[in-house]
Design a protein around this motif. Sequence first.
Motif, PDB file in Angstrom:
ATOM      1  N   LEU A  26      34.222  30.666  -0.850  1.00 27.34           N
ATOM      2  CA  LEU A  26      34.113  31.575   0.302  1.00 27.34           C
ATOM      3  C   LEU A  26      33.142  31.024   1.349  1.00 27.34           C
ATOM      4  CD1 LEU A  26      34.075  35.016  -1.558  1.00 27.34           C
ATOM      5  CD2 LEU A  26      36.001  33.871  -0.421  1.00 27.34           C
ATOM      6  N   ALA A  27      32.187  30.207   0.911  1.00 24.67           N
ATOM      7  CA  ALA A  27      31.214  29.626   1.838  1.00 24.67           C
ATOM      8  C   ALA A  27      31.862  28.630   2.796  1.00 24.67           C
ATOM      9  CB  ALA A  27      30.094  28.936   1.058  1.00 24.67           C
ATOM     10  N   LEU A  28      33.095  28.210   2.504  1.00 25.67           N
ATOM     11  CA  LEU A  28      33.796  27.271   3.383  1.00 25.67           C
ATOM     12  C   LEU A  28      34.378  27.966   4.616  1.00 25.67           C
ATOM     13  CD1 LEU A  28      35.659  25.357   0.519  1.00 25.67           C
ATOM     14  CD2 LEU A  28      33.677  24.541   1.825  1.00 25.67           C
ATOM     15  N   ALA A  29      34.436  29.289   4.581  1.00 21.18           N
ATOM     16  CA  ALA A  29      34.998  30.039   5.710  1.00 21.18           C
ATOM     17  C   ALA A  29      34.057  29.976   6.908  1.00 21.18           C
ATOM     18  CB  ALA A  29      35.222  31.487   5.297  1.00 21.18           C
ATOM     19  N   ALA A  30      34.629  30.134   8.098  1.00 19.76           N
ATOM     20  CA  ALA A  30      33.805  30.166   9.311  1.00 19.76           C
ATOM     21  C   ALA A  30      32.862  31.367   9.251  1.00 19.76           C
ATOM     22  CB  ALA A  30      34.706  30.248  10.543  1.00 19.76           C
ATOM     23  N   ARG A  31      31.667  31.195   9.828  1.00 21.41           N
ATOM     24  CA  ARG A  31      30.700  32.308   9.832  1.00 21.41           C
ATOM     25  C   ARG A  31      31.232  33.523  10.559  1.00 21.41           C
ATOM     26  NH1 ARG A  31      24.469  30.446  10.611  1.00 21.41           N
ATOM     27  NH2 ARG A  31      24.482  28.772   9.077  1.00 21.41           N
ATOM     28  N   SER A  32      32.086  33.280  11.538  1.00 21.99           N
ATOM     29  CA  SER A  32      32.607  34.392  12.335  1.00 21.99           C
ATOM     30  C   SER A  32      33.752  35.119  11.634  1.00 21.99           C
ATOM     31  CB  SER A  32      33.106  33.854  13.676  1.00 21.99           C
ATOM     32  OG  SER A  32      34.098  32.855  13.436  1.00 21.99           O
ATOM     33  N   SER A  33      34.177  34.622  10.497  1.00 19.23           N
ATOM     34  CA  SER A  33      35.336  35.239   9.846  1.00 19.23           C
ATOM     35  C   SER A  33      34.936  36.479   9.045  1.00 19.23           C
ATOM     36  CB  SER A  33      36.023  34.226   8.922  1.00 19.23           C
ATOM     37  OG  SER A  33      35.176  33.888   7.841  1.00 19.23           O
ATOM     38  N   THR A  34      35.924  37.316   8.811  1.00 20.22           N
ATOM     39  CA  THR A  34      35.718  38.536   8.030  1.00 20.22           C
ATOM     40  C   THR A  34      36.235  38.305   6.623  1.00 20.22           C
ATOM     41  OG1 THR A  34      36.107  39.830  10.027  1.00 20.22           O
ATOM     42  CG2 THR A  34      36.256  41.007   7.920  1.00 20.22           C
ATOM     43  N   LEU A  35      35.398  38.546   5.609  1.00 17.78           N
ATOM     44  CA  LEU A  35      35.797  38.370   4.211  1.00 17.78           C
ATOM     45  C   LEU A  35      35.961  39.740   3.570  1.00 17.78           C
ATOM     46  CD1 LEU A  35      33.367  35.531   2.973  1.00 17.78           C
ATOM     47  CD2 LEU A  35      35.614  35.315   4.035  1.00 17.78           C
ATOM     48  N   ILE A  36      37.118  39.974   2.974  1.00 17.28           N
ATOM     49  CA  ILE A  36      37.373  41.263   2.319  1.00 17.28           C
ATOM     50  C   ILE A  36      37.790  41.003   0.874  1.00 17.28           C
ATOM     51  CG2 ILE A  36      38.677  43.420   2.387  1.00 17.28           C
ATOM     52  CD1 ILE A  36      39.239  42.850   5.362  1.00 17.28           C
ATOM     53  N   ASP A  37      37.017  41.549  -0.057  1.00 16.36           N
ATOM     54  CA  ASP A  37      37.316  41.412  -1.490  1.00 16.36           C
ATOM     55  C   ASP A  37      38.314  42.504  -1.880  1.00 16.36           C
ATOM     56  OD1 ASP A  37      37.397  41.410  -4.239  1.00 16.36           O
ATOM     57  OD2 ASP A  37      35.231  41.350  -4.514  1.00 16.36           O
ATOM     58  N   VAL A  38      39.521  42.089  -2.169  1.00 16.41           N
ATOM     59  CA  VAL A  38      40.535  43.079  -2.574  1.00 16.41           C
ATOM     60  C   VAL A  38      40.802  42.981  -4.079  1.00 16.41           C
ATOM     61  CG1 VAL A  38      41.622  43.224  -0.316  1.00 16.41           C
ATOM     62  CG2 VAL A  38      42.437  41.523  -1.954  1.00 16.41           C
TER      63      VAL A  38
END
Lengths: 263, 263
Positions: A48-60
Amino acid sequence: MAAQLQTGHVDFVGAGPGDPDLLTVQALRAIEAAEVILHDRLIGPDILALAARSSTLIDVGKAGFGPSWKQSDIDALIVAQARTGARVVRLKSGDPTVFGRLDEEIEACDAAHIPWRIVPGITAASAAVAAIGQSLTRRGRNASVRFLTGHDMKGFADHDWTALARPGEVAAIYMGKKSARFVQGRLLMHGAARSTPVTLVENASRPDQRILATTLDRLSADLAAARLDGPALTFLGLAPRAAVLALPDLEHGLEPGLEQEFA
Amino acid sequence: MAAQLQTGHVDFVGAGPGDPDLLTVQALRAIEAAEVILHDRLIGPDILALAARSSTLIDVGKAGFGPSWKQSDIDALIVAQARTGARVVRLKSGDPTVFGRLDEEIEACDAAHIPWRIVPGITAASAAVAAIGQSLTRRGRNASVRFLTGHDMKGFADHDWTALARPGEVAAIYMGKKSARFVQGRLLMHGAARSTPVTLVENASRPDQRILATTLDRLSADLAAARLDGPALTFLGLAPRAAVLALPDLEHGLEPGLEQEFA
């Protein structure tokens, strides 16, 4: 001025077994470019740390924070996020096409006319068999390999068990810990040798990977004693290669000190 | 001064189905760091171009230049190269653990006390099923999926054919073009529906990927007409998703102009 109608896009991305280095280049790029990532509970923080800082992460994930998610809720959320025009990544463990509940989510996108793509991933069986230094198929031993889930095996017909019980047969059982005793009983009933090798690989490819090598007759007892609490892949018909056992180092994905697992 | 004894290292690396973006990050790094790469014939130039300029590339493909390589020659060459102290990559199409003749090569390394590692790759079935927008497994349809080779199916027992002929069963057949007529006959003999979907994906993930969607009763005829000459993966029990057929663009890995394949 009316807002322009934007169409989003959904990538169904395989995150592989856990090691970020087992992402494909295509998966890595999709994660980096995503504006919204809907991910399973098993996806680790290093991916998950590879995602852009501006992205939204949602744990489903089914066991995530708050009430557990229903599949229909996940389907609706994917569509709702894509409808905002976002580049959505639906990130699933392993390969999304193997026991990944992928079809329901694709059908939701199709119904909403949202374009999508499947980005394959390394499935757990592939990483686990690499860790034990074996092949899923081998000339003169097994002409085919089967991927199964522990749950689904309860609906098996006699000819399935007959085939699985045959000498040299190899199968990779996903989510098989709970059904181990049932599988053991059915295979022995259908004539499988008591000495058939069985190997469990817990947390394949992760730093906390553990390997439990046993045999069909000792499976239930050894599994109970080992107290594996992470996701595990069970191989019927495969033992770790001797060189892997003789050299328990990171080279072969084994941590020092795990030799007693094979005693 | 005597030369120091050096020990080389062998990475058995899965090159995936062809698209360099379907290499894992670990595979990409191994290729970049290799001093010697022994590769199959099917590995494309765009993947070989990722190797260091100073590295040595050796095509050990069975249909390569000069007399074809025997497996024992390949085993000996891997060992000989590693004994020079080199970082050797043995690069195989797809996943090296799936129909990859991996065991013989590992055993040669073990006999020579050369350390090795398996780097998993995306197997052809995974890339091909992504291209047709389907899953290898689906709740309520198939509880398991099987990977087979066309050749090995000639040794199948009746219970294998009975299982494969069952409605909803899904199998991925590697190298299945030549045995298509044989498989068709056996499955129909064992009660498979004539309308069972069968899909061939040629050159999965490559720019020249082609998809042939047919049914069991039309398999031989349609395959003969399509003249697929590249490596192909055959799915029993899967048809391309309607959205893939309706939108034949690169998004789903289909090239414009291939619609007639599905007519």
